[in-house]
Enzyme design. Sequence first.
Site, PDB file in Angstrom:
ATOM      1  N   GLU A 136      37.065  83.043  74.099  1.00 19.59           N
ATOM      2  CA  GLU A 136      35.955  83.988  74.290  1.00 19.59           C
ATOM      3  C   GLU A 136      34.616  83.306  74.629  1.00 19.59           C
ATOM      4  OE1 GLU A 136      35.856  86.354  70.759  1.00 19.59           O
ATOM      5  OE2 GLU A 136      37.697  87.406  71.263  1.00 19.59           O
ATOM      6  N   GLU A 193      44.672  88.436  71.080  1.00 22.83           N
ATOM      7  CA  GLU A 193      44.091  89.073  69.888  1.00 22.83           C
ATOM      8  C   GLU A 193      44.031  90.581  70.098  1.00 22.83           C
ATOM      9  OE1 GLU A 193      40.284  87.717  68.470  1.00 22.83           O
ATOM     10  OE2 GLU A 193      40.779  85.622  68.898  1.00 22.83           O
TER      11      GLU A 193
HETATM   12  O1  LIG Z   1      35.940  90.097  65.797  1.00 17.85           O
HETATM   13  C1  LIG Z   1      37.288  89.903  65.560  1.00 17.85           C
HETATM   14  C2  LIG Z   1      37.723  88.624  66.273  1.00 17.85           C
HETATM   15  N1  LIG Z   1      37.346  88.702  67.675  1.00 17.85           N
HETATM   16  N2  LIG Z   1      37.712  87.590  68.450  1.00 17.85           N
HETATM   17  C3  LIG Z   1      37.368  86.265  67.889  1.00 17.85           C
HETATM   18  C4  LIG Z   1      37.704  86.168  66.417  1.00 17.85           C
HETATM   19  O2  LIG Z   1      37.244  84.924  65.900  1.00 17.85           O
HETATM   20  C5  LIG Z   1      37.101  87.359  65.671  1.00 17.85           C
HETATM   21  O3  LIG Z   1      37.366  87.255  64.272  1.00 17.85           O
HETATM   22 CA   LIG Z   2      35.599  89.442  70.082  1.00 19.68          CA
END
Ligand SMILES: OC[C@H]1NNC[C@@H](O)[C@@H]1O
Ligand SMILES: [Ca+2]
Length: 446
Positions: free
Chosen positions: A166, A351
Amino acid sequence: MTRREFPKGFLWGSATAAYQIEGSPLADGAGASIWQRFSHTPGKTVNGDTGDIACDHYRRYADDVKLMRELGMQAYRFSVGWGRVLPDGNGRVNEKGLGFYDRLVDTLLENGIEPLCTLYHWDLPEALDNRGGWLNPDIANWFADYASVMYRKLDGRVKKWATLNEPWVVTDGGYLHGALAPGHENLFETPIASHHLLRAHGAAVKAYRAEGKNQIGIVVNIEPKHPASDDPADIAATKRADAYMNRQYLDPIFFGRYPGEMKEVFGEAWPEWPAEDYALIQQKIDWLGLNYYTRGVTKADPKAWPVGGRNEPPKGAVLTETGWELFPKGLTDTLVWMKERYGDLPLYVTENGAAMKDPPIAGGRVQDQHRVDYLRTHLSAVNDAIKAGVDVRGYMVWSLLDNLEWSLGYSKTFGIVHVDFKTQQRTPKDSARFYAEVIASNGGAA
Ligand SMILES: OC[C@H]1NNC[C@@H](O)[C@@H]1O
Ligand SMILES: [Ca+2]
């Protein structure tokens, strides 16, 4: 395929990240990360929560892998703490830190679970941040050198690598809004950090081609953006929001250019970059990871930095504990969009999950029916994308364990397994039992 059945060999697993679950941030010679510093800075996290203990996974990993096996998990997406392996960020390797990931991977394989390794999930070594971190162009080499240490140690046992998790959140949170480490609020730094993240990604992929024999990709969060109305101002703001979050990273990787809207978003803060940067960024990758949670509804708002539009879920929208609208159709649409825009390479949902207010444990159970419903509707959405011809190869639920939701601390629980942070007791929630059935039936139970 029947209504819900998934392709043969579909990979079912869960995802976590080092700083959110491991604890022991300075054990065995590990170097501090920017999250160690940020979480220990008063006022930065809810209740002053830190990753000092978290899920104590650094010490309890063998039990957690056993729990994954009991749930029938086929894969596990984890991230490496850069500072454990390279305490100064580059140079000296800390064999004890590297040894943890070596043992974790072996334990996963012994339990029939495929390890998927993310090299960077936000915990930059503080020593590198002190040298400019993502604002220093040298970080592309620092990252590639660190990546090569990991490739040499784990490649072959790890067959699916991701460079970054991300990048949008790293820069929007860490350099623009200051909500995440390293906590900067600077319009000019933000696109520079973004560009250096992409150059680092390219350098790590290039290094992989010299060392590795398996697959490497990148994990991005994408949130389809819908205009709040057909007012031209809302539509223009939505295009900017879509460019800023959804196209800013994949367009350079696949097309060698940033979206045109970026100049509108950043104005005089938008830099120009040399052609050789785009050549580095455009290294061919083998797979794409999508982290999907929700959609965005954009309302034009000149005061809403930096896109000039704020997120405004429609009236009546059902929200999770992090304020994200339940919108499973966005997952189908996003998977289809990725295939149509970037090509038919293998996609993994790396995710997907929800922070929900879970009921307390009663009789050894956590009856998180709302999370079961969330998973059911989103798995159905993945299935719809597959039926539409998208080559989705796997799904990793976020998250295996309740963990440190960054600045929101332990107050937001995403786990399918409940963690009592006083006793470290793990209790599979109803959603874990549901997910175990989904895996056992290759999606049939969804
Ligand atoms: O906010 C939930 C998830 N989103 N993507 C990255 C993860 O590290 C977060 O916990
Ligand atoms: Ca996120």
